[in-house]
Design a protein around this motif. Structure first.
Motif, PDB file in Angstrom:
ATOM      1  N   LYS A  94      40.310  83.775  35.735  1.00  0.00           N
ATOM      2  CA  LYS A  94      39.530  83.355  34.567  1.00  0.00           C
ATOM      3  C   LYS A  94      40.304  83.648  33.286  1.00  0.00           C
ATOM      4  O   LYS A  94      40.678  84.790  33.011  1.00  0.00           O
ATOM      5  CB  LYS A  94      38.174  84.058  34.525  1.00  0.00           C
ATOM      6  CG  LYS A  94      37.277  83.618  33.359  1.00  0.00           C
ATOM      7  CD  LYS A  94      35.947  84.324  33.387  1.00  0.00           C
ATOM      8  CE  LYS A  94      35.098  83.851  34.542  1.00  0.00           C
ATOM      9  NZ  LYS A  94      34.684  82.427  34.398  1.00  0.00           N
ATOM     10  N   THR A  96      40.044  83.705  29.309  1.00  0.00           N
ATOM     11  CA  THR A  96      39.040  83.781  28.252  1.00  0.00           C
ATOM     12  C   THR A  96      39.737  83.839  26.905  1.00  0.00           C
ATOM     13  O   THR A  96      40.594  84.707  26.682  1.00  0.00           O
ATOM     14  CB  THR A  96      38.142  85.012  28.430  1.00  0.00           C
ATOM     15  OG1 THR A  96      37.537  84.972  29.729  1.00  0.00           O
ATOM     16  CG2 THR A  96      37.061  85.045  27.367  1.00  0.00           C
ATOM     17  N   SER A 106      36.012  79.979  28.105  1.00  0.00           N
ATOM     18  CA  SER A 106      36.551  80.404  29.398  1.00  0.00           C
ATOM     19  C   SER A 106      36.979  79.188  30.218  1.00  0.00           C
ATOM     20  O   SER A 106      36.295  78.151  30.214  1.00  0.00           O
ATOM     21  CB  SER A 106      35.507  81.206  30.188  1.00  0.00           C
ATOM     22  OG  SER A 106      35.220  82.428  29.554  1.00  0.00           O
ATOM     23  N   ASP A 108      38.490  78.454  34.248  1.00  0.00           N
ATOM     24  CA  ASP A 108      38.816  78.988  35.569  1.00  0.00           C
ATOM     25  C   ASP A 108      39.980  78.219  36.174  1.00  0.00           C
ATOM     26  O   ASP A 108      40.059  76.990  36.062  1.00  0.00           O
ATOM     27  CB  ASP A 108      37.617  78.896  36.505  1.00  0.00           C
ATOM     28  CG  ASP A 108      36.507  79.865  36.128  1.00  0.00           C
ATOM     29  OD1 ASP A 108      36.795  80.827  35.378  1.00  0.00           O
ATOM     30  OD2 ASP A 108      35.358  79.659  36.568  1.00  0.00           O
TER      31      ASP A 108
END
Length: 289
Positions: A94, A96, A106, A108
């Motif tokens: 992840k 951020t 964010s 992924d």
């Protein structure tokens, strides 16, 4: 492509696209993968990268992006392959991002580590990053026929060396039937597309004896490759010149495909047909072990 952005539409399908993904296996020559974090505008921001599992190493795990430093490369690797199960091991990384006066963002990234454990008695070359690359000089067997065999030319070509048949006029200056000539046996790890890299040799005007060799996988029928196109009298083949031609690349890529190959260990054989062919390297692609 940029991430984030119109993420659900950024794949070949064009809709319902999954998160971006990277994959790694223990035989990759680089041992890691990287993800670039870059600026999508003039605003500066900081970022952190965290993993959903403890076996992933992230370096650096944080950084800052600004107009003066608009990009940061983040490397991802596996800390200890022995701790993973055989097969696919999937995790989420992840990213951020935090910027002044903007909501936190964010993204992924799916990371898949595929572990392959080889049998204890395995000898040969193993797939790494979907490819097996074998120097021609690293053959396990060099089988002569009628006093003609393959010999190494150190430093020839774009990689380690080249292999060519000697003596040049051996076998009474007569070619060999496909699969019956001097052969180089290369251990191969299951594949369907094999590329042999050949020096851009010349047919030397022998119309009835064009340069060629045969490629054989395991005990299957040998496939003849006449890699130098027959030009018009007094001319050159179309692929000889140009910015991406034989001369510019100093190589001819000869592709052979095999269907119905099962995963596991296989043996690749390159057999001479006409003397003077000079090979440098062999790659296998689209491989599954």
């Amino acid at each position: 492509m940029p991430r984030p952005g119109d993420n659900p539409n950024q794949c070949a399908q064009g809709y319902n696209c999954p998160p971006p993904s990277v994959s790694l296996d223990p035989y990759s020559p680089f041992g890691n993968r990287f993800i670039d974090v870059g600026a999508g505008g003039p605003a500066a921001f900081t970022f952190t990268a965290t993993s959903s599992v403890p076996w992933i190493s992230i370096s650096p795990a944080s950084g800052s992006i600004s107009p003066s430093t608009p990009e940061q490369r983040v490397f991802v690797s596996v800390k200890d392959w022995s701790q993973l199960k055989d097969g696919a091991n999937t995790a989420t990384i992840k990213f951020t991002a935090t910027a002044v006066a903007q909501p936190r963002l964010s993204v992924d990234v799916v990371f898949t580590a595929t572990k392959r454990t080889l049998p204890n008695n395995f000898k040969g070359f193993v797939e790494g990053s979907g490819v097996i690359s074998i120097e021609a000089a690293h053959a396990t067997r060099n089988t002569p026929v009628n006093g003609v065999s393959w010999k190494e030319l150190p430093g020839y070509g774009r990689t380690l060396s080249g292999m060519s048949t000697f003596p040049r006029l051996g076998n009474n200056d007569v070619g060999f039937a496909p699969g019956s000539g001097p052969s180089l046996t290369l251990p191969n790890g299951g594949g369907i597309t094999i590329t042999i890299y050949v020096a851009p040799s010349w047919n030397a005007g022998e119309k009835n004896r064009p340069l060629s060799f045969a490629v054989q996988l395991d005990g299957g029928a040998p496939k003849t490759q006449q890699f130098f196109p027959q030009p018009k009298p007094g001319g050159l083949p179309g692929a000889w010149g140009g910015a991406d031609g034989f001369v510019a690349n100093a190589i001819i890529s000869v592709v052979t495909t095999f269907a119905g190959i099962t995963p596991g260990a296989h043996t690749l054989k390159v057999c001479a047909i006409i003397p003077n062919s000079l090979i440098n390297q062999s790659d296998s692609e689209d491989i599954t072990m």
